[in-house]
Write a protein that holds these residues in place. Structure first.
Motif, PDB file in Angstrom:
ATOM      1  N   THR A  37     -50.956 -79.606 -37.592  1.00 40.71           N
ATOM      2  CA  THR A  37     -52.216 -80.331 -37.750  1.00 40.71           C
ATOM      3  C   THR A  37     -52.043 -81.708 -37.130  1.00 40.71           C
ATOM      4  OG1 THR A  37     -51.547 -81.033 -39.988  1.00 40.71           O
ATOM      5  CG2 THR A  37     -52.939 -79.076 -39.802  1.00 40.71           C
ATOM      6  N   THR A  38     -53.109 -82.202 -36.503  1.00 38.88           N
ATOM      7  CA  THR A  38     -52.985 -83.453 -35.757  1.00 38.88           C
ATOM      8  C   THR A  38     -53.869 -84.536 -36.350  1.00 38.88           C
ATOM      9  OG1 THR A  38     -54.736 -82.841 -34.169  1.00 38.88           O
ATOM     10  CG2 THR A  38     -52.453 -82.225 -33.627  1.00 38.88           C
ATOM     11  N   VAL A  39     -53.412 -85.780 -36.171  1.00 38.82           N
ATOM     12  CA  VAL A  39     -54.094 -86.953 -36.703  1.00 38.82           C
ATOM     13  C   VAL A  39     -54.003 -88.071 -35.675  1.00 38.82           C
ATOM     14  CG1 VAL A  39     -51.993 -87.763 -37.887  1.00 38.82           C
ATOM     15  CG2 VAL A  39     -54.247 -88.501 -38.712  1.00 38.82           C
ATOM     16  N   GLY A  40     -55.070 -88.849 -35.534  1.00 37.32           N
ATOM     17  CA  GLY A  40     -55.020 -89.981 -34.629  1.00 37.32           C
ATOM     18  C   GLY A  40     -53.992 -90.994 -35.088  1.00 37.32           C
ATOM     19  N   GLY A  41     -53.150 -91.449 -34.155  1.00 39.81           N
ATOM     20  CA  GLY A  41     -52.096 -92.402 -34.510  1.00 39.81           C
ATOM     21  C   GLY A  41     -51.448 -92.966 -33.268  1.00 39.81           C
ATOM     22  N   ASN A  42     -50.394 -92.311 -32.796  1.00 40.84           N
ATOM     23  CA  ASN A  42     -49.716 -92.801 -31.600  1.00 40.84           C
ATOM     24  C   ASN A  42     -50.671 -92.913 -30.407  1.00 40.84           C
ATOM     25  OD1 ASN A  42     -47.126 -93.122 -32.682  1.00 40.84           O
ATOM     26  ND2 ASN A  42     -46.667 -90.943 -32.431  1.00 40.84           N
ATOM     27  N   SER A  80     -53.624 -97.587 -32.085  1.00 41.98           N
ATOM     28  CA  SER A  80     -52.657 -96.666 -31.493  1.00 41.98           C
ATOM     29  C   SER A  80     -51.492 -97.456 -30.921  1.00 41.98           C
ATOM     30  CB  SER A  80     -53.324 -95.799 -30.420  1.00 41.98           C
ATOM     31  OG  SER A  80     -53.860 -96.612 -29.399  1.00 41.98           O
ATOM     32  N   ALA A  81     -50.550 -96.741 -30.286  1.00 42.81           N
ATOM     33  CA  ALA A  81     -49.303 -97.373 -29.848  1.00 42.81           C
ATOM     34  C   ALA A  81     -48.978 -97.028 -28.401  1.00 42.81           C
ATOM     35  CB  ALA A  81     -48.162 -96.942 -30.763  1.00 42.81           C
ATOM     36  N   HIS A  85     -45.668 -95.197 -26.599  1.00 42.34           N
ATOM     37  CA  HIS A  85     -45.807 -93.795 -26.190  1.00 42.34           C
ATOM     38  C   HIS A  85     -46.594 -93.601 -24.896  1.00 42.34           C
ATOM     39  CE1 HIS A  85     -44.025 -92.282 -29.918  1.00 42.34           C
ATOM     40  NE2 HIS A  85     -44.694 -93.230 -30.536  1.00 42.34           N
ATOM     41  N   GLY A  86     -47.095 -94.681 -24.306  1.00 39.23           N
ATOM     42  CA  GLY A  86     -47.825 -94.577 -23.050  1.00 39.23           C
ATOM     43  C   GLY A  86     -49.267 -94.159 -23.234  1.00 39.23           C
ATOM     44  N   GLU A  87     -49.977 -94.085 -22.125  1.00 45.17           N
ATOM     45  CA  GLU A  87     -51.407 -93.786 -22.172  1.00 45.17           C
ATOM     46  C   GLU A  87     -51.692 -92.348 -22.561  1.00 45.17           C
ATOM     47  OE1 GLU A  87     -53.972 -95.816 -22.102  1.00 45.17           O
ATOM     48  OE2 GLU A  87     -52.462 -97.401 -22.101  1.00 45.17           O
ATOM     49  N   SER A  88     -50.789 -91.444 -22.276  1.00 43.54           N
ATOM     50  CA  SER A  88     -50.997 -90.046 -22.668  1.00 43.54           C
ATOM     51  C   SER A  88     -50.512 -89.774 -24.085  1.00 43.54           C
ATOM     52  CB  SER A  88     -50.261 -89.107 -21.704  1.00 43.54           C
ATOM     53  OG  SER A  88     -48.853 -89.175 -21.924  1.00 43.54           O
ATOM     54  N   PHE A 169     -45.419 -98.480 -38.692  1.00 43.56           N
ATOM     55  CA  PHE A 169     -46.658 -98.095 -38.013  1.00 43.56           C
ATOM     56  C   PHE A 169     -47.475 -97.064 -38.779  1.00 43.56           C
ATOM     57  CE2 PHE A 169     -48.896 -95.220 -35.079  1.00 43.56           C
ATOM     58  CZ  PHE A 169     -49.765 -96.107 -34.466  1.00 43.56           C
ATOM     59  N   ASN A 170     -46.864 -95.940 -39.172  1.00 51.04           N
ATOM     60  CA  ASN A 170     -47.641 -94.868 -39.794  1.00 51.04           C
ATOM     61  C   ASN A 170     -48.336 -95.322 -41.070  1.00 51.04           C
ATOM     62  OD1 ASN A 170     -46.994 -92.999 -37.811  1.00 51.04           O
ATOM     63  ND2 ASN A 170     -45.272 -92.129 -38.959  1.00 51.04           N
TER      64      ASN A 170
END
Length: 317
Positions: A37-42, A80-81, A85-88, A169-170
């Protein structure tokens, strides 16, 4: 180590270290991944969801269902970060196209369904991003609290921090969600920065994994190359700490990660300390304490697990 695999839902925001957590979970027979399951973060929710699907494609495990979850925190603004972790969200490698379609339904509902559809004590929830989906799930169906085997969270520190002077961060991204998760009376293990800063991807680690000589091992090396540069520039680490797979290593073999039982509270109102995880280490934990913190990592055995998992997934290609 247990004879039956630990059945987990991995709630994540891939993310370089989330990707390694996925590899470790998918490549070790002690873990059965029921869903991602995914969540907005990085990065934004669309990017991290695509990243999760791409990592599954790299691992040849597109049978694992992926459910998209919360795009923003419960209360706070989106953060976000990209500097880490870069733009992707997974800069440093070429991501394959996802081979499996995203499943219908919200991640929080998928978490509830996984827990309620299993016997009590069969499902462990692992959170390696902001805890928004887990908080939504427990509010949606409070009965999951008594049915979950354990909640294992990568987040927080005592006193380590990385996003503000006081917060990791989290937890910082959605402190209200974190407070909900830590306050519920299910067993919670916090794998924070004090532990994960011991999981450094050194040049030796990269060489060992790179020697496997597979597309997946090359993928790992590419991820770590970008991660090293990002951590050097942003936080002055010579070698990047690979936080998230420490949660999976703890589930595979708890002797790799030493823990200490202690009460944990999440600060929500401090002017300079919002998102701080306040861990009370004054003497023995009070009776009934349901939370514990990870303290010490056996780094050699940890990286051995990661190497073995990547090798196993590579051999299955």
């Amino acid at each position: 180590m247990t004879s039956a695999p630990r059945r987990i839902v991995l709630d994540c925001d891939p993310g370089h270290d989330d990707a390694v957590a996925m590899m470790l979970a998918l490549g070790n027979p002690a873990i059965e991944v029921l869903a991602i399951t995914t969540v907005g973060g990085n990065q934004t929710i669309d990017k991290v969801t695509r990243n999760a699907q791409s990592v599954l494609a790299m691992c040849r495990r597109e049978d694992v269902p992926v459910y998209q979850g919360a795009s923003r925190p419960l209360v706070h603004r989106v953060e976000s970060a990209p500097e880490i972790h870069g733009e992707s969200g997974l800069d440093g490698v070429e991501l394959p196209e996802p081979g499996a379609a995203l499943r219908d339904g919200h991640a929080a509902v998928a978490i509830v369904d996984a827990v309620m559809g299993a016997k009590p004590g069969e499902v462990t929830l692992v959170g390696t991003g902001p805890l928004t989906n887990l908080a939504l799930a427990v509010r949606l169906e409070p009965r999951i609290v008594e049915r979950v085997a354990e909640v294992v969270v990568m987040g927080g520190g005592f006193p380590e921090a990385n996003w503000t002077a006081a917060a990791e961060f989290n937890i910082w991204v959605d402190p209200e969600a974190a407070a909900i998760v830590f306050d519920e009376p299910w067993p919670v293990t916090m794998v924070g920065l004090d532990l994960t800063h011991q999981a450094l991807a050194t040049a030796e680690v990269e060489a060992r994994v790179g020697a496997i000589g597979s597309p997946l091992s090359d993928f790992f090396v590419g991820l770590m190359g970008f991660f090293r540069k990002a951590y050097k520039e942003s936080q002055a680490f010579d070698d990047p700490p690979v936080h998230d797979p420490c949660t999976i290593a703890y589930l595979i073999d708890p002797t790799i990660v030493q823990t200490r039982r202690a009460p944990i509270a999440v600060e929500l109102r401090g002017e300079h300390t919002v998102g701080m995880t306040v861990v009370d280490l004054r003497g023995p934990a009070p009776e009934g304490t349901h939370t514990q913190v990870a303290t010490t990592l056996d780094a050699d055995r940890f990286w051995g697990l990661v190497e073995d998992a990547i090798r196993a997934l590579s051999d299955a290609e």
